[in-house]
Write a protein that holds these residues in place. Sequence first.
Motif, PDB file in Angstrom:
ATOM      1  N   ARG A 141      15.266  67.333  32.114  1.00 44.00           N
ATOM      2  CA  ARG A 141      15.256  67.846  30.740  1.00 44.00           C
ATOM      3  C   ARG A 141      16.495  67.400  29.978  1.00 44.00           C
ATOM      4  O   ARG A 141      16.431  67.034  28.802  1.00 44.00           O
ATOM      5  N   MET A 142      17.637  67.415  30.657  1.00 44.28           N
ATOM      6  CA  MET A 142      18.881  66.995  30.016  1.00 44.28           C
ATOM      7  C   MET A 142      18.866  65.501  29.706  1.00 44.28           C
ATOM      8  O   MET A 142      19.367  65.072  28.663  1.00 44.28           O
ATOM      9  N   THR A 143      18.281  64.697  30.594  1.00 43.90           N
ATOM     10  CA  THR A 143      18.173  63.262  30.344  1.00 43.90           C
ATOM     11  C   THR A 143      17.312  62.992  29.117  1.00 43.90           C
ATOM     12  O   THR A 143      17.670  62.198  28.240  1.00 43.90           O
ATOM     13  N   LYS A 144      16.175  63.665  29.042  1.00 41.24           N
ATOM     14  CA  LYS A 144      15.281  63.488  27.899  1.00 41.24           C
ATOM     15  C   LYS A 144      15.977  63.899  26.600  1.00 41.24           C
ATOM     16  O   LYS A 144      15.918  63.193  25.586  1.00 41.24           O
ATOM     17  N   ARG A 145      16.670  65.014  26.628  1.00 39.86           N
ATOM     18  CA  ARG A 145      17.353  65.495  25.435  1.00 39.86           C
ATOM     19  C   ARG A 145      18.510  64.562  25.063  1.00 39.86           C
ATOM     20  O   ARG A 145      18.771  64.321  23.878  1.00 39.86           O
ATOM     21  N   ARG A 146      19.212  64.025  26.068  1.00 42.34           N
ATOM     22  CA  ARG A 146      20.302  63.081  25.800  1.00 42.34           C
ATOM     23  C   ARG A 146      19.775  61.871  25.027  1.00 42.34           C
ATOM     24  O   ARG A 146      20.389  61.417  24.061  1.00 42.34           O
ATOM     25  N   LEU A 147      18.647  61.354  25.447  1.00 46.87           N
ATOM     26  CA  LEU A 147      18.069  60.201  24.769  1.00 46.87           C
ATOM     27  C   LEU A 147      17.722  60.532  23.318  1.00 46.87           C
ATOM     28  O   LEU A 147      17.898  59.703  22.425  1.00 46.87           O
TER      29      LEU A 147
END
Length: 201
Positions: A141-147
């Motif tokens: 979830r954090m990776t997706k939000r970072r992008l």
Amino acid sequence: MTKLVSRLFPSATNMIRLDHTHVLSTFHQYKASAPVRVKKGLVNTMCTALEVHAQLEEEIFYPAVRAVTQNELIAKSLDEHQEMRRLIGLLRQMEPEARDYDDTVAELMRDVMHHVADEETLVIPEAERLLADELGELGMRMTKRRLQLVGPRSGEIALDMGRAASGNTAAIAMVGLAAVGLLVARRTGYLGSARRIGKSL
């Protein structure tokens, strides 16, 4: 959410540690005697990284930790984020030639190092103990939000990294630029593939 899919992404706590390492490494490249262009690039790179990092923690990581513990460290971390944002706001409005620019950078560095020490010795171990089975999903979830956060700022990030590049750091900056480009280019395809893998398992 399968274990295989969660392994495609860093865990939430490993992502936080990587962010800390990146920011502290950039801090250590900062020299008061550096050219104005380099100082501005390094400070902008640090500020952007800290802004994204804080938002990821506040939106995803901290609520997950709060759901399983009454740890007062999260409240302290949020206060530290606010102070960090205050200093970032000052630096964003200043030019490197300003008399108190270097002192403000040093103050931000001290605050961040204190915050990192608290998180890595107290918050992260607690999260790894209480949320072990959820850290992979939180990392995804954090990776997706970072992008989502970095994508619209990729031009700004590339410009700042270019400014910061000097001597031996040029190669590091070019690798960073390539990584940002790759992440933005794969933004939909990579995450879509991960979802398809998850659904098929």
